[in-house]
Design a protein around this motif. Structure first.
Motif, short mmCIF file in Angstrom:
data_model
loop_
_atom_site.label_atom_id
_atom_site.label_comp_id
_atom_site.label_asym_id
_atom_site.label_seq_id
_atom_site.Cartn_x
_atom_site.Cartn_y
_atom_site.Cartn_z
N HIS A 74 57.61 2.98 13.71
CA HIS A 74 58.90 2.56 13.16
C HIS A 74 59.83 3.74 12.83
O HIS A 74 60.99 3.54 12.51
CB HIS A 74 58.69 1.70 11.91
N ARG A 75 59.33 4.96 12.94
CA ARG A 75 60.16 6.15 12.74
C ARG A 75 60.43 6.86 14.07
O ARG A 75 60.78 8.03 14.08
CB ARG A 75 59.51 7.10 11.73
N VAL A 106 72.88 2.12 17.73
CA VAL A 106 72.29 1.86 16.41
C VAL A 106 70.93 2.55 16.29
O VAL A 106 70.62 3.15 15.26
CB VAL A 106 72.16 0.34 16.17
N VAL A 107 70.14 2.48 17.34
CA VAL A 107 68.84 3.17 17.35
C VAL A 107 69.05 4.66 17.13
O VAL A 107 68.35 5.29 16.33
CB VAL A 107 68.09 2.89 18.68
N TRP A 109 71.59 6.20 15.72
CA TRP A 109 72.07 6.45 14.36
C TRP A 109 70.90 6.41 13.38
O TRP A 109 70.74 7.30 12.54
CB TRP A 109 73.12 5.41 13.98
N ARG A 110 70.08 5.37 13.49
CA ARG A 110 68.93 5.22 12.58
C ARG A 110 67.95 6.38 12.75
O ARG A 110 67.46 6.95 11.78
CB ARG A 110 68.23 3.88 12.81
N ALA A 111 67.66 6.73 13.99
CA ALA A 111 66.72 7.82 14.25
C ALA A 111 67.25 9.14 13.69
O ALA A 111 66.48 9.94 13.13
CB ALA A 111 66.46 7.95 15.74
N ARG A 113 69.06 9.57 11.08
CA ARG A 113 68.83 9.55 9.63
C ARG A 113 67.38 9.85 9.30
O ARG A 113 67.08 10.61 8.39
CB ARG A 113 69.24 8.19 9.03
N LEU A 114 66.45 9.25 10.05
CA LEU A 114 65.03 9.47 9.80
C LEU A 114 64.62 10.91 10.11
O LEU A 114 63.83 11.51 9.37
CB LEU A 114 64.19 8.49 10.63
#
Length: 123
Positions: A74-75, A106-107, A109-111, A113-114
């Protein structure tokens, strides 16, 4: 696009792939028979006609699915490796019904941040 497909067919003809895929058996005339104007395979003009008249119905994705029993967690980290992540449409478990541009953004952007959290140690 035409050059890419021709190169793919040449790659499939080389060992060891030619032992897995019988290019003659699954020949281009069989796959795209309605678009061929001759028995020797697709000419560049046949390919152009094919691409203009036959829109592609999907975007390739799902090759390294994100799931507990698949390839990526999930990361976005690849299981069994260190410092390797996959951040693109290949992590989608299913092909989206619409364009893949927005979900991929979106993927990403989220990645980002992680990855930033892991780098800064704020996880």
């Amino acid at each position: 696009m035409i050059s890419s497909l021709k190169l793919c067919r040449e790659i499939l003809k080389q060992p060891p792939l030619n032992t897995i895929y019988d290019v003659k058996e699954i020949g281009i005339n069989d796959e795209f028979g309605q678009w061929c104007t001759n028995g020797d395979g697709m000419s560049d003009e046949d390919w152009e006609r094919y691409f203009v008249n036959q829109p592609l119905a999907f975007h390739p994705c799902g090759t390294v699915k994100m799931a507990p029993d698949e390839v990526v967690n999930h990361r976005f980290q690849v299981y069994g490796t260190k410092n390797l992540r996959v951040v693109d449409a290949s992590i989608f478990p299913y092909i989206p019904s619409g364009n893949t541009n927005a979900p991929t953004a979106v993927v990403a952007w989220r990645a980002s941040r992680l990855i930033f959290e892991d780098y800064m140690g704020t996880r």
